[in-house]
Design a protein around this motif. Structure first.
Motif, PDB file in Angstrom:
ATOM      1  N   UNK A  20      40.065  51.534  36.872  1.00  0.00           N
ATOM      2  CA  UNK A  20      40.129  50.101  36.593  1.00  0.00           C
ATOM      3  C   UNK A  20      39.511  49.226  37.677  1.00  0.00           C
ATOM      4  N   UNK A  21      39.762  49.573  38.916  1.00  0.00           N
ATOM      5  CA  UNK A  21      39.395  48.659  40.002  1.00  0.00           C
ATOM      6  C   UNK A  21      37.899  48.687  40.275  1.00  0.00           C
ATOM      7  N   UNK A 193      43.282  37.949  37.403  1.00  0.00           N
ATOM      8  CA  UNK A 193      43.218  37.794  35.945  1.00  0.00           C
ATOM      9  C   UNK A 193      42.343  38.837  35.250  1.00  0.00           C
ATOM     10  N   UNK A 194      41.194  39.234  35.821  1.00  0.00           N
ATOM     11  CA  UNK A 194      40.395  40.269  35.150  1.00  0.00           C
ATOM     12  C   UNK A 194      41.161  41.565  34.902  1.00  0.00           C
ATOM     13  N   UNK A 195      42.106  41.885  35.765  1.00  0.00           N
ATOM     14  CA  UNK A 195      42.920  43.086  35.558  1.00  0.00           C
ATOM     15  C   UNK A 195      44.023  42.832  34.544  1.00  0.00           C
ATOM     16  N   UNK A 199      45.166  44.552  30.519  1.00  0.00           N
ATOM     17  CA  UNK A 199      46.504  45.051  30.219  1.00  0.00           C
ATOM     18  C   UNK A 199      47.271  45.572  31.414  1.00  0.00           C
ATOM     19  N   UNK A 200      46.766  45.319  32.635  1.00  0.00           N
ATOM     20  CA  UNK A 200      47.464  45.754  33.840  1.00  0.00           C
ATOM     21  C   UNK A 200      48.654  44.826  34.083  1.00  0.00           C
ATOM     22  N   UNK A 201      49.852  45.362  34.357  1.00  0.00           N
ATOM     23  CA  UNK A 201      51.023  44.512  34.621  1.00  0.00           C
ATOM     24  C   UNK A 201      50.779  43.568  35.798  1.00  0.00           C
TER      25      UNK A 201
END
Length: 294
Positions: A20-21, A193-195, A199-201
């Motif tokens: 993700x990152x 916000x992009x994460x 759907x990242x908590x």
């Protein structure tokens, strides 16, 4: 230049497999440099910092933990900053020290000529300036309280880059030790916000956002080195102080505070274009205590 981030584990980088990152600048640092892929530190921060600064195991330095006086290094220990200062280097620390807030344990007592640090083990903790929350905080600059505008990581990088600019014509040692991404996970929404959109908590999105901000600042620093013609004459090291405090351990057991691999195996990249052939992984066992003796 040593960049040491706080609570960022082995797996919180694109180059080490996080799905993700996004960390394009640190990834480039890794691919242009040598990656120590079997590099280990202590499971918590003060012991790692003592090992890094002295080249000795933390127990020999008197440091066994992060609080209740157990993060105060023996005054007779010789630090990396003292060694380089005696060799004619200008020395500066920007960010987290966590080896003592009072004489004779402050960074200015241990070989650093320019110091910009927060108190204790993190911004907003009890030894820090009251009310600090990562934004527009008050830090200790050369031993005196001074108010700064901006986000903590940006402030530490800004001042480190001023230090580098001022000393570009002579040897310097810059210890850029961020408090991020240590909790509390405070960061501007533009980074988190992009994460969240993926759907990242919330907490993890903020944690990743803090790392994204670090990555952007490392990109700024790398550009500065190129513009100042320092790129090939500067050893640039990136590492972290212990395993992750987040949720992604890159398949390893444990995280921060654990004796298992996820608690102490961390990324370490060393770039020195004029001397070290980049794009290599070194799998031999290496550790925090190796940097000063080397």
């Amino acid at each position: 230049i040593i960049i040491l981030t706080d609570d960022q584990g082995f797996g919180e980088l694109g180059v080490t497999g996080n799905p993700l990152i996004r960390t394009p600048h640190i990834d480039r640092l890794a691919t242009e440099g040598v990656s120590l892929v079997n590099f280990h530190v202590m499971p918590v921060c003060s012991p790692t910092r003592a090992c890094l600064m002295t080249g000795r195991y933390n127990y020999r330095t008197g440091i066994v933990d992060t609080y209740l006086g157990r993060s105060l290094m023996h005054p007779d220990e010789v630090t990396l900053a003292e060694v380089l200062s005696e060799a004619g280097y200008q020395t500066g620390i920007f960010g987290k020290w966590h080896l003592g807030d009072n004489y004779p344990s402050r960074p200015q007592d241990r070989g650093f000529q320019e110091t910009l640090v927060h108190g204790g083990g993190g911004v907003g903790q009890t030894p820090d300036y009251w009310g600090n929350d990562y934004f527009n905080d008050t830090y200790r600059y050369n031993g005196k309280l001074k108010a700064f505008k901006g986000y903590c990581t940006d402030v530490f990088f800004d001042n480190a880059m001023k230090f580098i600019e001022a000393n570009k014509g002579r040897p310097f040692f810059c210890y850029l030790s961020t408090n991020a991404p240590h909790a509390p996970y405070n960061v501007a929404t533009e980074y988190s916000q992009p994460y969240r959109d993926k759907g990242v908590p919330d907490n993890q999105a903020n944690f990743y956002g803090m790392i994204t901000n670090i990555d952007q600042n490392i990109g700024r620093l790398m550009r500065q080195l190129k513009e100042l013609n320092l790129e090939e004459n500067t050893i640039l090291i990136f590492m972290t102080d212990n395993g992750t405090s987040g949720d992604f351990s890159a398949g390893m057991r444990g995280k921060k505070g654990s004796q298992y691999e996820g608690g102490h195996r961390v990324p370490c990249f060393i770039r020195w274009p004029g001397k070290l052939r980049g794009g290599r992984d070194v799998s031999q066992l290496t550790a925090h205590i190796d940097l000063l003796p080397t």
